[in-house]
Scaffold this motif. Structure first.
Motif, short mmCIF file in Angstrom:
data_model
loop_
_atom_site.label_atom_id
_atom_site.label_comp_id
_atom_site.label_asym_id
_atom_site.label_seq_id
_atom_site.Cartn_x
_atom_site.Cartn_y
_atom_site.Cartn_z
N GLU A 1 0.50 4.75 12.27
CA GLU A 1 -0.92 4.90 12.57
C GLU A 1 -1.75 4.50 11.34
OE1 GLU A 1 -4.32 5.74 14.86
OE2 GLU A 1 -2.21 5.51 15.45
N PHE A 2 -1.30 4.90 10.17
CA PHE A 2 -1.98 4.48 8.94
C PHE A 2 -1.97 2.96 8.82
CE2 PHE A 2 -1.58 3.35 4.39
CZ PHE A 2 -2.84 3.74 3.97
N GLY A 3 -0.86 2.35 9.17
CA GLY A 3 -0.76 0.90 9.09
C GLY A 3 -1.77 0.19 9.98
N LEU A 4 -2.09 0.78 11.13
CA LEU A 4 -3.08 0.17 12.02
C LEU A 4 -4.42 -0.03 11.31
CD1 LEU A 4 -2.44 2.01 15.41
CD2 LEU A 4 -2.29 -0.45 15.03
N SER A 5 -4.76 0.87 10.40
CA SER A 5 -6.04 0.78 9.70
C SER A 5 -6.04 -0.32 8.64
CB SER A 5 -6.38 2.12 9.05
OG SER A 5 -5.50 2.41 7.97
N LEU A 6 -4.87 -0.86 8.32
CA LEU A 6 -4.76 -1.86 7.26
C LEU A 6 -4.78 -3.29 7.78
CD1 LEU A 6 -1.87 -0.18 5.22
CD2 LEU A 6 -4.33 0.01 4.79
N ALA A 7 -4.62 -3.46 9.08
CA ALA A 7 -4.52 -4.80 9.65
C ALA A 7 -5.84 -5.56 9.50
CB ALA A 7 -4.12 -4.72 11.12
N ARG A 8 -5.75 -6.78 9.04
CA ARG A 8 -6.92 -7.64 8.92
C ARG A 8 -7.06 -8.59 10.10
NH1 ARG A 8 -6.16 -9.20 2.47
NH2 ARG A 8 -6.84 -7.17 1.62
N GLY A 9 -6.00 -8.74 10.87
CA GLY A 9 -6.04 -9.62 12.02
C GLY A 9 -6.45 -8.88 13.28
N GLU A 10 -6.72 -9.64 14.33
CA GLU A 10 -7.03 -9.03 15.62
C GLU A 10 -5.81 -8.38 16.25
OE1 GLU A 10 -9.60 -12.87 15.62
OE2 GLU A 10 -7.84 -12.09 14.58
N TRP A 11 -4.63 -8.87 15.84
CA TRP A 11 -3.37 -8.34 16.35
C TRP A 11 -2.51 -7.85 15.19
CZ3 TRP A 11 -1.88 -8.02 21.49
CH2 TRP A 11 -2.73 -8.66 22.42
N LEU A 12 -1.76 -6.80 15.45
CA LEU A 12 -0.80 -6.29 14.46
C LEU A 12 0.61 -6.37 15.06
CD1 LEU A 12 0.16 -4.88 11.90
CD2 LEU A 12 -0.49 -2.69 12.93
N ILE B 1 0.85 -1.18 0.00
CA ILE B 1 0.00 0.00 0.00
C ILE B 1 0.89 1.24 0.00
CG2 ILE B 1 -1.79 1.30 1.20
CD1 ILE B 1 -1.30 -2.38 1.99
N PRO B 2 1.01 1.95 -1.12
CA PRO B 2 1.80 3.19 -1.14
C PRO B 2 1.14 4.25 -0.26
CG PRO B 2 1.40 2.35 -3.37
CD PRO B 2 0.49 1.60 -2.45
N HIS B 3 1.95 5.00 0.47
CA HIS B 3 1.43 6.05 1.34
C HIS B 3 2.48 7.14 1.49
CE1 HIS B 3 -0.03 7.85 5.22
NE2 HIS B 3 -1.17 7.70 4.57
N GLN C 1 10.72 -2.75 22.33
CA GLN C 1 9.85 -2.00 21.43
C GLN C 1 8.42 -2.52 21.58
OE1 GLN C 1 11.30 0.45 19.32
NE2 GLN C 1 13.16 -0.05 20.49
N LEU C 2 7.45 -1.59 21.65
CA LEU C 2 6.05 -1.99 21.76
C LEU C 2 5.53 -2.22 20.34
CD1 LEU C 2 3.63 -2.55 23.54
CD2 LEU C 2 3.15 -0.09 23.59
N ARG C 3 5.58 -3.47 19.90
CA ARG C 3 5.32 -3.78 18.49
C ARG C 3 4.13 -4.71 18.25
NH1 ARG C 3 9.65 -3.51 15.15
NH2 ARG C 3 10.92 -1.65 15.50
N LEU C 4 3.75 -5.49 19.25
CA LEU C 4 2.61 -6.40 19.07
C LEU C 4 1.40 -5.75 19.70
CD1 LEU C 4 1.50 -9.13 18.13
CD2 LEU C 4 2.26 -10.11 20.33
N LEU C 5 0.44 -5.33 18.86
CA LEU C 5 -0.65 -4.47 19.32
C LEU C 5 -2.01 -5.11 19.03
CD1 LEU C 5 0.77 -1.19 17.73
CD2 LEU C 5 1.10 -2.00 20.09
N LYS C 6 -2.89 -5.00 20.01
CA LYS C 6 -4.27 -5.42 19.82
C LYS C 6 -4.98 -4.34 19.02
CE LYS C 6 -8.00 -7.97 20.86
NZ LYS C 6 -8.18 -9.36 20.42
N VAL C 7 -5.46 -4.68 17.85
CA VAL C 7 -6.09 -3.70 16.97
C VAL C 7 -7.34 -3.14 17.65
CG1 VAL C 7 -7.21 -3.34 14.73
CG2 VAL C 7 -5.19 -4.83 14.91
N GLY C 8 -7.44 -1.82 17.65
CA GLY C 8 -8.55 -1.14 18.30
C GLY C 8 -8.21 -0.65 19.69
N ARG C 9 -7.09 -1.12 20.23
CA ARG C 9 -6.68 -0.69 21.57
C ARG C 9 -5.37 0.10 21.57
NH1 ARG C 9 -7.38 -6.15 25.27
NH2 ARG C 9 -9.49 -6.76 24.60
N ALA C 10 -4.88 0.42 20.39
CA ALA C 10 -3.58 1.10 20.30
C ALA C 10 -3.64 2.19 19.25
CB ALA C 10 -2.49 0.09 19.95
N HIS C 11 -2.97 3.31 19.57
CA HIS C 11 -2.81 4.40 18.62
C HIS C 11 -1.46 5.05 18.85
CE1 HIS C 11 -6.85 4.26 16.95
NE2 HIS C 11 -7.29 4.06 18.18
N TYR C 12 -0.89 5.62 17.80
CA TYR C 12 0.41 6.26 17.90
C TYR C 12 0.25 7.74 18.24
CZ TYR C 12 2.82 2.12 16.38
OH TYR C 12 3.32 0.84 16.34
#
Length: 262
Positions: free
Chosen positions: A66-77, A54-56, A129-140
């Motif tokens: 933060e943009f990448g968080l919106s692209l995750a299809r899994g429950e975790w990123l 995804i070009p950005h 590094q805080l890298r494994l994130l529950k989608v919907g519970r994390a923002h940058y």
């Protein structure tokens, strides 16, 4: 079993991204946020591995993640940089810990390989590094445009198995990246209201060197530790202070112009 997406930020990384993608091939979903300034074959290499590309347009590192968080299809990123490698032990541990829904994010340690040598002191290990994130519970946090900080809704845990980080393969790569980071770091300090005094241009790099080399025991890495601690003190102690001083000088100039117009 919850699904895991892996996100990778990339720009002109065709030489290294294949090994990174191979190390996370176990993920349920892989995507690459590609800086639109990228001009090499990074995109085609990533697509050949089955990753979404995804070009950005790049504004800063926090905005890109933060943009990448919106692209995750899994429950975790799980964010991995193109110069990092996830081992089989990392995969196994992640698959185990994400079953715990009470935890919203996981810190992961990194082993930093710099100029071909693993650096264990001076703040380079465990380098969580805080890298494994529950989608919907994390923002940058948008304030931290580099060395990003995650605002997490909930508790965080710590993984035991490290990423392998092939950080700075050459001195030129080190120099280029620090020159990219310095303006962001100066802007953060400026927004915090920090203003350098005349003596800060000397005291700040000395403090940073002492912290890295003595307090964090950088001396234990021998000549490599001495060189690294000195360089970090130069960039984050001296050059950031210089850039910070310029920001305040520009502010004074704008204020003076405004008064003259009145």
């Amino acid at each position: 079993m919850p699904h895991v997406s892996v996100g990778i930020l990339a720009c002109n990384n065709e030489a290294i991204i294949a090994d990174c993608l191979q190390s996370v091939a176990w993920a349920d979903d892989i995507f690459v946020v590609l800086d639109t300034r990228s001009i090499d074959r990074t995109a085609s290499v990533a697509r050949a591995f089955g990753a979404r590309v995804i070009p950005h347009r790049f504004e800063n590192f926090a905005a890109q993640r933060e943009f990448g968080l919106s692209l995750a299809r899994g429950e975790w990123l799980f964010y991995v940089d193109s110069d990092e490698r996830a081992t089989r032990h990392v995969e196994e541990e992640i698959r185990h810990v994400i079953r715990d829904d009470a935890i919203s994010g996981w810190w992961i340690p990194r082993r930093n390989i710099i100029w071909g040598k693993e650096i264990r002191h001076g703040g380079w290990y465990p380098d969580y590094q805080l890298r494994l994130l529950k989608v919907g519970r994390a923002h940058y946090n948008p304030k931290w445009q580099v060395h990003e900080i995650v605002d997490l809704a909930g508790e965080a845990g710590y993984l035991k198995n490290p990423l392998i980080h092939y950080n700075y393969r050459t001195f030129e790569e080190f120099r280029r990246k620090q020159q990219q980071y310095v303006p962001y770091e100066a802007r953060i300090r400026y927004q915090e209201g920090k203003r350098p005094k005349p003596w800060t241009y000397l005291s700040q790099p000395l403090r940073e060197f002492w912290r890295r080399y003595v307090t964090l025991q950088g001396y234990k890495d021998g000549i490599w530790g001495l060189v690294l601690c000195s360089l970090v003190a130069y960039y984050y102690g001296f050059l950031v202070t210089v850039q910070l001083g310029k920001l305040w000088h520009e502010r004074q100039g704008r204020a003076a112009n405004a008064r003259r117009k009145v």
